[in-house]
Design a protein around this motif. Structure first.
Motif, short mmCIF file in Angstrom:
data_model
loop_
_atom_site.label_atom_id
_atom_site.label_comp_id
_atom_site.label_asym_id
_atom_site.label_seq_id
_atom_site.Cartn_x
_atom_site.Cartn_y
_atom_site.Cartn_z
N PRO A 91 -18.61 5.65 1.34
CA PRO A 91 -18.25 6.44 -0.09
C PRO A 91 -18.20 5.67 -1.21
CG PRO A 91 -16.31 6.32 1.29
CD PRO A 91 -17.30 5.74 2.14
N PHE A 92 -17.53 4.38 -1.15
CA PHE A 92 -17.39 3.46 -2.38
C PHE A 92 -17.95 2.29 -2.15
CE2 PHE A 92 -13.94 6.91 -1.91
CZ PHE A 92 -14.06 7.54 -3.17
N GLY A 93 -18.40 1.59 -3.14
CA GLY A 93 -18.82 0.33 -3.21
C GLY A 93 -19.13 -0.42 -4.48
N ALA A 94 -19.12 -1.71 -4.61
CA ALA A 94 -19.62 -2.50 -5.87
C ALA A 94 -20.15 -3.61 -5.29
CB ALA A 94 -18.34 -2.67 -6.61
N ASP A 95 -21.12 -4.15 -6.09
CA ASP A 95 -21.71 -5.62 -5.80
C ASP A 95 -22.36 -6.03 -6.97
OD1 ASP A 95 -23.02 -7.89 -4.72
OD2 ASP A 95 -24.06 -6.85 -3.36
N ASP A 122 -16.71 -3.11 -0.29
CA ASP A 122 -17.34 -2.16 0.46
C ASP A 122 -16.23 -1.02 1.27
OD1 ASP A 122 -19.94 -3.43 0.63
OD2 ASP A 122 -18.93 -5.22 1.37
N THR A 123 -16.64 0.07 1.65
CA THR A 123 -15.89 0.91 2.21
C THR A 123 -16.91 1.55 3.15
OG1 THR A 123 -16.55 2.78 0.72
CG2 THR A 123 -14.40 1.51 0.22
N GLU A 124 -16.14 2.08 4.53
CA GLU A 124 -17.10 2.68 5.47
C GLU A 124 -16.10 3.85 5.93
OE1 GLU A 124 -19.39 -0.04 8.26
OE2 GLU A 124 -17.48 -1.24 7.67
N ALA A 125 -16.28 4.84 6.10
CA ALA A 125 -15.48 6.05 6.50
C ALA A 125 -16.35 6.74 7.74
CB ALA A 125 -15.38 7.09 5.27
N ILE A 126 -15.30 7.06 8.50
CA ILE A 126 -15.57 8.23 9.54
C ILE A 126 -14.78 9.75 9.35
CG2 ILE A 126 -15.90 8.83 12.19
CD1 ILE A 126 -16.27 5.64 12.56
N THR A 127 -15.65 10.83 9.24
CA THR A 127 -14.83 12.05 8.97
C THR A 127 -15.05 12.87 10.20
OG1 THR A 127 -15.40 11.74 6.58
CG2 THR A 127 -14.73 13.87 7.40
N ALA A 128 -14.07 13.40 10.79
CA ALA A 128 -13.94 14.46 11.58
C ALA A 128 -13.51 15.62 11.25
CB ALA A 128 -13.14 14.00 12.90
N GLY A 143 -10.00 18.56 8.10
CA GLY A 143 -10.17 17.38 9.24
C GLY A 143 -9.63 15.93 8.72
N LEU A 144 -9.94 15.01 9.44
CA LEU A 144 -9.40 13.60 9.13
C LEU A 144 -10.46 12.71 8.73
CD1 LEU A 144 -6.80 13.25 11.89
CD2 LEU A 144 -6.43 14.06 9.66
N ARG A 145 -10.15 11.84 7.77
CA ARG A 145 -11.20 10.40 7.32
C ARG A 145 -10.27 9.39 7.58
NH1 ARG A 145 -12.98 12.27 2.18
NH2 ARG A 145 -14.64 12.93 3.16
N ILE A 146 -11.02 8.68 8.47
CA ILE A 146 -10.51 6.97 8.67
C ILE A 146 -11.31 6.25 7.88
CG2 ILE A 146 -11.87 6.70 10.92
CD1 ILE A 146 -9.45 5.11 11.69
N GLN A 147 -10.99 5.30 7.10
CA GLN A 147 -11.75 4.59 6.17
C GLN A 147 -11.17 3.07 6.19
OE1 GLN A 147 -12.64 5.99 2.06
NE2 GLN A 147 -11.22 4.55 1.24
N ARG A 148 -12.41 2.01 5.94
CA ARG A 148 -11.93 0.65 5.91
C ARG A 148 -12.57 0.31 4.67
NH1 ARG A 148 -14.34 -2.86 10.86
NH2 ARG A 148 -16.34 -2.10 10.06
N LEU A 149 -11.88 -0.76 4.19
CA LEU A 149 -12.09 -1.26 2.58
C LEU A 149 -11.79 -2.81 2.83
CD1 LEU A 149 -12.22 -1.14 -0.54
CD2 LEU A 149 -9.66 -0.75 -0.51
N SER A 150 -12.77 -3.63 2.31
CA SER A 150 -12.78 -4.89 1.85
C SER A 150 -13.01 -5.22 0.61
CB SER A 150 -13.47 -5.74 2.87
OG SER A 150 -14.63 -5.30 2.82
N LEU A 171 -5.92 6.21 6.51
CA LEU A 171 -6.23 7.52 7.15
C LEU A 171 -5.94 8.57 5.77
CD1 LEU A 171 -7.29 9.07 9.75
CD2 LEU A 171 -4.63 9.46 10.03
N GLY A 172 -6.95 9.50 5.72
CA GLY A 172 -6.77 10.42 4.81
C GLY A 172 -7.27 12.08 5.40
#
Length: 378
Positions: A91-95, A122-128, A143-150, A171-172
């Motif tokens: 969903p979000f990112g920058a480079d 970088d973000t990665e998300a999985i939404t159920a 539903g729920l969204r689990i997101q990873r950010l670096s 988690l969101g």
């Protein structure tokens, strides 16, 4: 007809939605939950931006790197009333990376390390998601969204400052309502995406002034943590048939960017690495047409208003307008969509190295292309 048209519209409006407000990339769309039956979907967008400016007469070069936007989703119909969807996106990112001669790429500390002003996030998300259909065309979504950010950032002008943040998972949630009237291909969907708070463990480093006994080139390192919030947002999506074989569609997206602040404790205290003053409103409006039983197409216009406030050098654009073209070819079980989008990125003034040293960015743009395949499982 309705499904083929919608696929063309979704690709044109969503798959290449790069450079919307802040670091918005995917738009957090959930349209797969409205597909009939059980389906799998793959989408891949590619964006080639051109963003440059000048500070103190020095050209930055093209600071925005190209990127891919993947999307993978599965939707299952448990019953006539209950649907489930699982969505992967970024969903979000920058480079961003500047040239070595740019003023903010210069380390003022004698003997300090060399680098360029750069940022990568970088973000990665999985939404159920679950969707329950009521009488009268209404439905509820949740539903729920689990997101990873670096994140990894370097600001050489701040005494060779660098910060590297480890990946953090948080988690969101997503909630929404929708109304449909299939007879006229009408739908209105309102969804709320919660903020997601990340507690980043990070390593900060900087070159101290080489005053004896500190030798030139010394690097001071600090293991710290910072809270970073990916912002809450609201999406309003709508569509309706307006004539035979013709679909009008659009969306409004609000993103609460002032929630997103990244301020590591050892970065110079006069500013934060990432800090937004205003939320963004992004609009799209399109028209789709079914040319044959197999082929449909769509054109989409997009707009985001500028804030007219100074921006960060790590995100040097302010608003945009865009135009996109998409098409869908339908086969027995598969629908293959393709699209292209041109985005005119708004001019911006970026914070500089001091009063009178701001950077000016103008004449910037981006080209995006995308492909999407949706396959029916039943």
């Amino acid at each position: 007809m309705k499904k083929a048209l919608l696929q063309a519209c979704v690709l044109c409006a969503g798959a290449t939605a790069a450079h919307a407000g802040g670091i918005d990339r995917s738009g957090q769309g959930i349209n797969i939950i409205f597909e009939e039956g059980s389906v799998v979907q793959f989408r891949l967008g590619y964006t080639n931006p051109s963003v440059s400016g000048t500070m103190l007469g020095v050209d930055s070069g093209n600071v925005a790197n190209d990127f891919f936007s993947p999307h993978l989703a599965y939707k299952h119909a448990f019953t006539d009333q209950l649907d489930f969807a699982l969505i992967y996106d970024e969903p979000f990112g920058a480079d961003i990376a500047y040239g070595s001669n740019y003023p903010l790429s210069q380390n003022p500390i004698p003997g300090g390390r060399t680098d360029v002003l750069r940022a990568k996030a970088d973000t990665e998300a999985i939404t159920a998601l679950l969707r329950y259909k009521f009488d009268g065309g209404f439905s509820a979504i949740g539903g729920l969204r689990i997101q990873r950010l670096s994140a990894d950032v370097a600001v050489p002008a701040a005494a060779g400052y660098e910060v590297n943040a480890d990946k953090d998972t948080a988690l969101g949630y997503v909630v929404g309502v929708a109304w449909e009237k299939p007879e006229i291909a009408a739908r209105v969907a309102l969804t709320y995406n919660s903020k997601i708070s990340h507690d980043l463990s990070q390593t900060e480093s900087v070159n101290p002034i080489p005053i004896p006994p500190i030798p030139p080139g010394t690097v001071a390192t600090f293991d710290t943590s910072s809270e970073v919030v990916s912002p809450q947002s609201v999406n309003l999506d709508f569509q309706t048939g307006v004539a035979p074989k013709t679909l009008l569609f659009g969306s409004i997206r609000w993103v609460d960017w002032p929630q997103t602040v990244y301020d590591p404790p050892n970065y110079p205290p006069t500013s934060a690495l990432v800090d937004y003053d205003d939320p963004t409103w992004t609009y799209s409006l399109g028209l789709g047409y079914q040319f044959s039983e197999q082929f449909s197409g769509a054109v989409t216009l997009g707009y985001e208003s500028a804030t007219n406030e100074p921006v960060s050098n790590l995100g040097p654009t302010d608003g945009f307008w865009s135009i996109g073209l998409g098409g869908t070819y339908s086969m027995d079980r598969a629908k293959i969509s393709g699209g292209v989008r041109y985005t005119d990125l708004g001019d911006a003034t970026a914070d500089g190295a001091g009063p009178g040293a701001r950077a000016n960015f103008s004449g910037n743009s981006a080209w995006s292309v995308g492909i999407q395949v949706t396959y029916a499982l039943n």
